[in-house]
Design a protein around this motif. Structure first.
Motif, PDB file in Angstrom:
ATOM      1  N   THR A   1       0.775  -1.238  -0.118  1.00  0.00           N
ATOM      2  CA  THR A   1      -0.140   0.095   0.058  1.00  0.00           C
ATOM      3  C   THR A   1       0.947   1.262   0.114  1.00  0.00           C
ATOM      4  O   THR A   1       2.019   0.915   0.125  1.00  0.00           O
ATOM      5  CB  THR A   1      -1.012   0.181   1.125  1.00  0.00           C
ATOM      6  N   ARG A   2       0.115   2.354  -0.315  1.00  0.00           N
ATOM      7  CA  ARG A   2       1.001   3.411  -0.065  1.00  0.00           C
ATOM      8  C   ARG A   2       1.943   3.721   0.957  1.00  0.00           C
ATOM      9  O   ARG A   2       3.018   4.244   1.015  1.00  0.00           O
ATOM     10  CB  ARG A   2       0.279   4.885  -0.371  1.00  0.00           C
ATOM     11  N   THR A   3       1.032   3.478   2.246  1.00  0.00           N
ATOM     12  CA  THR A   3       1.595   3.800   3.469  1.00  0.00           C
ATOM     13  C   THR A   3       2.906   3.003   3.803  1.00  0.00           C
ATOM     14  O   THR A   3       3.737   3.718   4.175  1.00  0.00           O
ATOM     15  CB  THR A   3       0.469   3.390   4.580  1.00  0.00           C
ATOM     16  N   GLU A   4       2.900   1.620   3.336  1.00  0.00           N
ATOM     17  CA  GLU A   4       3.913   0.716   3.302  1.00  0.00           C
ATOM     18  C   GLU A   4       5.148   1.065   2.773  1.00  0.00           C
ATOM     19  O   GLU A   4       6.106   1.022   2.831  1.00  0.00           O
ATOM     20  CB  GLU A   4       3.647  -0.819   2.699  1.00  0.00           C
TER      21      GLU A   4
ATOM     22  N   ASN B   1      -4.341   7.614  -8.877  1.00  0.00           N
ATOM     23  CA  ASN B   1      -4.891   6.674  -9.304  1.00  0.00           C
ATOM     24  C   ASN B   1      -5.918   7.100 -10.531  1.00  0.00           C
ATOM     25  O   ASN B   1      -6.250   6.268 -11.453  1.00  0.00           O
ATOM     26  CB  ASN B   1      -5.849   5.808  -8.112  1.00  0.00           C
ATOM     27  N   ASP B   2      -6.349   8.180 -10.319  1.00  0.00           N
ATOM     28  CA  ASP B   2      -7.242   8.911 -11.384  1.00  0.00           C
ATOM     29  C   ASP B   2      -6.316   9.256 -12.334  1.00  0.00           C
ATOM     30  O   ASP B   2      -5.646  10.017 -12.213  1.00  0.00           O
ATOM     31  CB  ASP B   2      -7.967  10.026 -10.697  1.00  0.00           C
TER      32      ASP B   2
ATOM     33  N   ASP C   1      -3.816  -2.303  -7.765  1.00  0.00           N
ATOM     34  CA  ASP C   1      -4.920  -3.096  -7.776  1.00  0.00           C
ATOM     35  C   ASP C   1      -5.782  -3.026  -6.658  1.00  0.00           C
ATOM     36  O   ASP C   1      -4.953  -2.867  -5.370  1.00  0.00           O
ATOM     37  CB  ASP C   1      -4.776  -4.623  -8.381  1.00  0.00           C
ATOM     38  N   ALA C   2      -6.907  -2.888  -6.666  1.00  0.00           N
ATOM     39  CA  ALA C   2      -7.865  -2.939  -5.232  1.00  0.00           C
ATOM     40  C   ALA C   2      -7.538  -4.569  -4.600  1.00  0.00           C
ATOM     41  O   ALA C   2      -8.040  -5.479  -5.089  1.00  0.00           O
ATOM     42  CB  ALA C   2      -8.877  -2.604  -5.398  1.00  0.00           C
ATOM     43  N   PRO C   3      -6.851  -4.840  -3.522  1.00  0.00           N
ATOM     44  CA  PRO C   3      -6.921  -5.868  -3.004  1.00  0.00           C
ATOM     45  C   PRO C   3      -8.371  -6.380  -2.375  1.00  0.00           C
ATOM     46  O   PRO C   3      -9.131  -5.443  -1.938  1.00  0.00           O
ATOM     47  CB  PRO C   3      -5.823  -5.756  -1.824  1.00  0.00           C
TER      48      PRO C   3
ATOM     49  N   GLY D   1      -9.457  -4.887   1.278  1.00  0.00           N
ATOM     50  CA  GLY D   1     -10.219  -3.593   1.262  1.00  0.00           C
ATOM     51  C   GLY D   1      -9.097  -2.383   1.988  1.00  0.00           C
ATOM     52  O   GLY D   1      -9.704  -1.762   2.584  1.00  0.00           O
ATOM     53  N   GLN D   2      -8.091  -2.906   2.116  1.00  0.00           N
ATOM     54  CA  GLN D   2      -7.250  -1.886   2.676  1.00  0.00           C
ATOM     55  C   GLN D   2      -6.651  -0.753   1.756  1.00  0.00           C
ATOM     56  O   GLN D   2      -5.686   0.234   2.227  1.00  0.00           O
ATOM     57  CB  GLN D   2      -5.804  -2.789   2.958  1.00  0.00           C
ATOM     58  N   GLY D   3      -7.081  -0.665   0.823  1.00  0.00           N
ATOM     59  CA  GLY D   3      -6.656   0.326  -0.554  1.00  0.00           C
ATOM     60  C   GLY D   3      -5.947  -0.095  -1.445  1.00  0.00           C
ATOM     61  O   GLY D   3      -5.936  -1.540  -1.533  1.00  0.00           O
ATOM     62  N   MET D   4      -5.411   0.738  -2.187  1.00  0.00           N
ATOM     63  CA  MET D   4      -4.795   0.388  -3.446  1.00  0.00           C
ATOM     64  C   MET D   4      -3.523  -0.413  -2.927  1.00  0.00           C
ATOM     65  O   MET D   4      -2.802   0.056  -2.208  1.00  0.00           O
ATOM     66  CB  MET D   4      -4.571   1.373  -4.514  1.00  0.00           C
ATOM     67  N   ALA D   5      -3.041  -1.312  -3.873  1.00  0.00           N
ATOM     68  CA  ALA D   5      -1.779  -2.101  -3.636  1.00  0.00           C
ATOM     69  C   ALA D   5      -1.088  -1.993  -4.980  1.00  0.00           C
ATOM     70  O   ALA D   5      -1.598  -2.223  -5.820  1.00  0.00           O
ATOM     71  CB  ALA D   5      -2.040  -3.577  -3.404  1.00  0.00           C
TER      72      ALA D   5
END
Length: 136
Positions: free
Chosen positions: A64-67, A86-87, A111-113, A116-120
């Motif tokens: 994810t972006r945070t990671e 993403n847009d 892609d959306a995992p 449901g944690q956000g985009m990966a």
């Protein structure tokens, strides 16, 4: 009795403010003339973009972006510029205004995992080639 002449004087504070404003305007104008974008690395990538690719290359699963921000020592807010929005319309605008993003270069996919944690995000073959070219 002597008559005193009335002399119109500007208050010192007003004169000082005008002088400061002139100097400030000159400094701002000089900065604008000499302002340049940060230089790009070989292959057109900036240092944070290279760090993002390194983190994604080492990862065994999409991040994810945070990671990515934590592991790659990249400012989370700037990921929108480095990694890309993403847009697609927002990304195109940022690519013109700031820099070409890794998503636009097709170095990274998202892609959306299912969790449901956000985009990966994960690195692509193109991203691995870019990383190899920069590290040489």
């Amino acid at each position: 009795m002597s008559k005193k002449k009335k002399v119109a004087k500007k208050p010192i504070a007003k004169a000082a403010k005008k002088k400061v404003a002139k100097v400030t305007k000159k400094k701002v104008a000089k900065k604008k003339k000499g302002a340049k974008k940060a230089p790009a690395k070989e292959g057109g990538l900036r240092k944070p973009q290279v760090r993002i690719l390194k983190v994604l290359a080492k990862a065994k699963k999409p991040l994810t972006r945070t990671e990515i921000s934590e592991k790659g020592d990249v400012d989370h807010a700037m990921l929108n510029s480095y990694l890309g929005a993403n847009d697609e319309s927002v990304r195109a605008r940022n690519d013109k205004k700031v820099m070409v993003s890794l998503l636009t270069l097709k170095a990274v996919t998202f892609d959306a995992p299912e969790s449901g944690q956000g985009m990966a995000y994960e690195i692509t073959k193109t991203g691995k080639k870019l990383l190899a070219a920069v590290q040489e």
